[in-house]
Design an enzyme around this catalytic site. Sequence first.
Site, PDB file in Angstrom:
ATOM      1  N   ASP A   1       0.865  -1.295  -0.209  1.00 49.89           N
ATOM      2  CA  ASP A   1       0.110  -0.045  -0.085  1.00 49.89           C
ATOM      3  C   ASP A   1       0.796   1.290   0.105  1.00 49.89           C
ATOM      4  OD1 ASP A   1      -2.101   1.495   0.018  1.00 49.89           O
ATOM      5  OD2 ASP A   1      -2.567   1.220   2.131  1.00 49.89           O
TER       6      ASP A   1
ATOM      7  N   HIS B   1       3.044   3.187  -9.086  1.00 47.92           N
ATOM      8  CA  HIS B   1       2.850   1.708  -9.127  1.00 47.92           C
ATOM      9  C   HIS B   1       4.117   1.357 -10.136  1.00 47.92           C
ATOM     10  CE1 HIS B   1      -1.016   2.148  -7.882  1.00 47.92           C
ATOM     11  NE2 HIS B   1      -1.768   2.820  -8.836  1.00 47.92           N
TER      12      HIS B   1
ATOM     13  N   LEU C   1      10.550 -20.391  -4.354  1.00 48.93           N
ATOM     14  CA  LEU C   1       9.500 -19.718  -3.796  1.00 48.93           C
ATOM     15  C   LEU C   1       8.207 -19.764  -4.821  1.00 48.93           C
ATOM     16  CD1 LEU C   1       8.856 -17.272  -2.188  1.00 48.93           C
ATOM     17  CD2 LEU C   1       9.487 -15.804  -4.141  1.00 48.93           C
TER      18      LEU C   1
END
Length: 239
Positions: free
Chosen positions: A21, A38, A132
């Site tokens: 955020d 972004h 991962l």
Amino acid sequence: MGYKDQIDLTKLPQHIAIIMDGNGRWAKGKGKLRIFGHHNGVISVRDIVEGSVELGVKYLTLYTFSTENWNRPKLEVMAIMELLVSTIDKEINTFMENNVRLNAIGDLAMLPPKCYVELSRAIKTTSVNTGLVLTLALSYSSRKEIVNAAKQIAAKVCKGELKMEDIDEEVFENNLYTHDMPNPELLIRTSGEFRISNYLLWQIAYAELYFTPKLWPDFRREDLFEAILDYQKESAVLA
Ligand code: FPP
């Protein structure tokens, strides 16, 4: 001694979930458009993925786009979707080199077709990887996920495939998007907000919550290491 050296690698959280955020505020603070935030958020994503691989974290789940985010201005939504496609395109070789398996949860049918196709292609290509598991929560709503699970269970009961008395937490979990991963032990939220925002509500029942005032584009692997260290200190107190 840096944070990394203090981490006990034998007590890593298996699954870390992050609410990324603050991209918009970060950009605004620099007098730029939200999309600039972004774009810089993607740099943080790359660093956090690398940091997770470096430590040997098994699952990383990033809140990338919520169902509420569809209500943002059309231009911003389009720009995020394009950024997603171009990032996946650019990063796929790095995923292969680092043994990262890409995964996605959410109402993926809502994604623009180009985005859906690109994402599916990357998920398929990286499915051979065993390191991962990087899950992007896209067009994601935890409440919808829970309602969806209830509907699937109800359908199985109606068809006689499942008895009502056999419904338990395990059955419920098996019908969530996250059925093939452990629940997160650590949830991180950046940008100083103390909210969960409809993210993995079922799954974080026992997670350690870590809030940092840093905005997502400023969040780097050192910050991740600090959060993991905090998690390990808290777990030691509880043990
Ligand atoms: C939250 O900041 C961020 C988003 C809703 C989008 C997250 C997207 C990225 C980091 C880029 C794409 C990611 C990947 C994995 C390729 P905000 O816009 O809500 O910021 P604000 O709270 O300051 O307005």
